[in-house]
Design a protein around this motif. Sequence first.
Motif, PDB file in Angstrom:
ATOM      1  N   UNK A   1      43.376  37.438  46.258  1.00 47.19           N
ATOM      2  CA  UNK A   1      44.211  37.805  45.112  1.00 47.19           C
ATOM      3  C   UNK A   1      45.033  39.058  45.399  1.00 47.19           C
ATOM      4  N   UNK A   2      46.065  39.264  44.583  1.00 43.75           N
ATOM      5  CA  UNK A   2      46.861  40.492  44.664  1.00 43.75           C
ATOM      6  C   UNK A   2      46.287  41.596  43.793  1.00 43.75           C
ATOM      7  N   UNK A   3      45.435  41.212  42.828  1.00 48.28           N
ATOM      8  CA  UNK A   3      44.855  42.184  41.904  1.00 48.28           C
ATOM      9  C   UNK A   3      43.567  41.616  41.324  1.00 48.28           C
ATOM     10  N   UNK A   4      42.548  42.482  41.203  1.00 51.68           N
ATOM     11  CA  UNK A   4      41.316  42.129  40.498  1.00 51.68           C
ATOM     12  C   UNK A   4      41.315  42.826  39.143  1.00 51.68           C
ATOM     13  N   UNK A   5      40.943  42.096  38.086  1.00 54.61           N
ATOM     14  CA  UNK A   5      40.838  42.679  36.751  1.00 54.61           C
ATOM     15  C   UNK A   5      39.390  42.571  36.290  1.00 54.61           C
ATOM     16  N   UNK A   6      38.796  43.706  35.942  1.00 57.14           N
ATOM     17  CA  UNK A   6      37.407  43.759  35.511  1.00 57.14           C
ATOM     18  C   UNK A   6      37.367  43.899  33.994  1.00 57.14           C
ATOM     19  N   UNK A   7      36.567  43.076  33.338  1.00 61.46           N
ATOM     20  CA  UNK A   7      36.388  43.195  31.897  1.00 61.46           C
ATOM     21  C   UNK A   7      35.405  44.333  31.633  1.00 61.46           C
ATOM     22  N   UNK A   8      35.922  45.445  31.120  1.00 60.70           N
ATOM     23  CA  UNK A   8      35.067  46.595  30.852  1.00 60.70           C
ATOM     24  C   UNK A   8      35.815  47.901  31.029  1.00 60.70           C
TER      25      UNK A   8
ATOM     26  N   UNK B   1      41.633  46.981  38.724  1.00 63.39           N
ATOM     27  CA  UNK B   1      41.725  47.747  37.476  1.00 63.39           C
ATOM     28  C   UNK B   1      40.768  47.121  36.484  1.00 63.39           C
ATOM     29  N   UNK B   2      40.508  47.848  35.392  1.00 62.33           N
ATOM     30  CA  UNK B   2      39.668  47.285  34.333  1.00 62.33           C
ATOM     31  C   UNK B   2      40.378  47.416  32.997  1.00 62.33           C
ATOM     32  N   UNK B   3      39.958  46.581  32.044  1.00 59.65           N
ATOM     33  CA  UNK B   3      40.546  46.601  30.711  1.00 59.65           C
ATOM     34  C   UNK B   3      39.421  46.542  29.692  1.00 59.65           C
ATOM     35  N   UNK B   4      39.253  47.637  28.943  1.00 56.56           N
ATOM     36  CA  UNK B   4      38.209  47.707  27.923  1.00 56.56           C
ATOM     37  C   UNK B   4      38.691  47.036  26.638  1.00 56.56           C
ATOM     38  N   UNK B   5      37.740  46.432  25.888  1.00 60.93           N
ATOM     39  CA  UNK B   5      38.139  45.627  24.739  1.00 60.93           C
ATOM     40  C   UNK B   5      38.550  46.454  23.527  1.00 60.93           C
ATOM     41  N   UNK B   6      37.791  47.467  23.183  1.00 59.12           N
ATOM     42  CA  UNK B   6      38.000  48.126  21.895  1.00 59.12           C
ATOM     43  C   UNK B   6      39.346  48.845  21.817  1.00 59.12           C
ATOM     44  N   UNK B   7      39.604  49.715  22.761  1.00 58.06           N
ATOM     45  CA  UNK B   7      40.825  50.519  22.709  1.00 58.06           C
ATOM     46  C   UNK B   7      41.932  49.950  23.583  1.00 58.06           C
ATOM     47  N   UNK B   8      41.648  48.870  24.318  1.00 58.47           N
ATOM     48  CA  UNK B   8      42.630  48.221  25.195  1.00 58.47           C
ATOM     49  C   UNK B   8      43.246  49.229  26.171  1.00 58.47           C
ATOM     50  N   UNK B   9      42.382  50.038  26.769  1.00 60.65           N
ATOM     51  CA  UNK B   9      42.828  51.001  27.774  1.00 60.65           C
ATOM     52  C   UNK B   9      42.703  50.370  29.157  1.00 60.65           C
TER      53      UNK B   9
END
Length: 578
Positions: free
Chosen positions: A445-452, A474-482
Motif C-alpha cells: 500500500x501507499x498508506x496505512x490507516x489505523x483506527x484509533x 497515520x491513525x484516525x480517532x473516532x470521537x474528535x476525528x483527529x
Amino acid sequence: METAGVRRIADDLPREPGVYQFLDGEAVLYIGKAVNLRDRVRSYADPRSDRVRRMVARAEDVDVAVTDTETQALLLEANLIKRHQPTYNVRLKDDKSYPLVQLTDHPFPRIEITRDPTKGATVYGPFTNKGEVETVVKALRETYGLRGCSEYKFRNRSRACIDADIGLCSAPCVDEIDEASYRDAVAGAKRFFEGETGALTDPLRRAMEGAAADQEFERAANLRDRLETVEAFHGTGGEAVRMADEASASIDVLGVAIEGDTATVARLHSDGGKLVDRTRHAVVAPETEDRVAAILAAFVPQYYAERTLPDTLLLPEDPHDDDLEAWLSTEGVSMRVPGAGREARLVDLALKNAHRYSGEADELSALADALGIDRPTRIEGFDVSHAQGKAVVGSDVTFVDGAPEKADYRRKKLADGNDDYARMAALVGWRAERAIDGRDDRPDPDLLLIDGGEGQLNAALDALAETDWDVPVVSLAKREELVVTPERTYDWPDDAPQLHLLQRVRDEAHRFAVQYHQTLRDDVSTVLEDVDGLGPSLTRRLLRRFGSVENVREASATELQSVPGIGVETAETIRSRL
C-alpha cells in the motif's frame, strides 16, 4: 543528451515494434511506443516542440523493450506509464495495469500472473483479460506440472501440498521431479507463450477426447471450453483474449475538460440503450497543441486495463493514434466521433459531466498534499474488534482510488486479551511480515490507516520498525476525528475532502472487523450451546444456515426445521430457549 547521442543510440536499435524509455539516471522521463524502434527514437534528434526538447536535454540514456506486435507495444506502454508515472507522459491517476505472465528465475521456476515482474524473470504479455489468462495458466500447470507457490512455501515444504494432489504441480519441493525434467516442462510452457499453440492444445485435445471416450462428458465439456480459450490466446494481433460479447450493445462515452495542468475525463456507460453508470477520472494534462486528442489517446489504453471494452466508444475528438485504432479494431470495438443525433447528445452529456467536475477537489491529491506524501492510490485500513478480550479479530481492508477493493480484504484471528495496543501491533506486524516474506499476493500500500489514536499508531509504528517495512502510517480517532501522524496531529475541517476519504476507510475497517468478530464469537461460544439436544455439529449447521445467533433467534420453527437434524421438538426448544 545531445542530438548526436540520440542518433548514436538509435543506430543500435532494432527495426521492430516495442516500447522506449528516456531515462534521467534511474528516473523515467518519458515512455513511448513504436512500430519501428530505430526510426522512432531517431526522430527525437529533431525535437518537435520545446517540451520534447527539454525532455531530451534532461535524458541520459534510452532503454527499449521489443514486442512481437504493435498491439503488445500499446499495452506495455500503458503498463509502464502506470508503474513509473513519467513526468512527460499523459497519466491516468489510478493503479490498474495489464496482467503479465512470468516464469521466475529459479532452479524450479514458478509460473504466475503479475503486474510487477520480479528481477530476472521470463515475462510474457501484457494481456487485457486476467480471467482468460488464468484459464491458460491453469491449463499449463495441469499439462506441465509447474508450481505456483511462493518462494517461502517452496522452501519450507516437508510434504506435497494440495496442488500436487489435484494434478496442478509435479511437487519439485519434495523431490518428486528432478531439475532437468522440470526444466523440460518449463520449456514446453515457454514454447506455448512464444507462439507454438500446439504445445498446449495438443495435450488438451487428447485429454478431451479421452474423457469423451470414457463417457466423462462433464470433464470433456470443461476441457473443450478450456481448449477454445487456449486456441484463441494467440489470435489476431498477438492479443491474448476476446473481450465483450458481440451480442451485447454496450457503449462508453467520454468527455474531456481541461483546467491548467490537470484534466477530468467523464465516462458514461450505456447498456441496452440505458445509461447505467457514470465515472470521472483525474488525468495529468499534456502541454501539446491538441491536448484533448493526446489525453484520449493515453486514457483509453490505460483505463481499460482489466476492464471489459464496450462494443462502441464515442469520443469528442479523434485521438489520431493509429496503434490505438488498430487495437480497438482487433478487439471488435467501433470508435466514433459522432456529429449529430443521439450519439452526439451523449457526447455532449459526457462533456457537461467533465466540465461540472473539472477542478473539483481530488481527495487523494488533497490527502497527499496535507500529509506531505506521494499520492496514496492504495490505502489499507486496520481495526481490532473483541468482546472484553474474547474472540479478538483484526481487519485489513483495501481502498484503491478512493473506492473499496473487496477482493483484497483480509482478516485475522488474534490472541485473546484486552490490550488493544498489543493486538494492533500483532495485526500490523502480521501484514508487514507477509509483505516482507513475499507471502502476500497484494501490492504494497501507499498508506496505512489505523483506527484509533496515538496509542494505536505507536503500536503500529513499533510493528513496522521490527520488520523494516517502510510504509507511511497515520491513525484516525473516532470521537474528535483527529488525524495523528508520527510528526503531528491534524484537526481538519469537517468538509475537508481528505478527511472524508480517511473516514470511509476507517469506517469500512471497523465494519469488517465487527462482522468477523460477530461470526467468530457465534462460532466459539454461543447461547446455543445451552440448548438441550444441540451438539457442536448441529450448532455449526444452524450458524452456517442463518449466519448469527440473532438470525437464529428470529427464525420461525419451520425455517429451523429446514436445517438437517433439527426436528419439531428441537425447533421449539430453540425458540423457547432464545
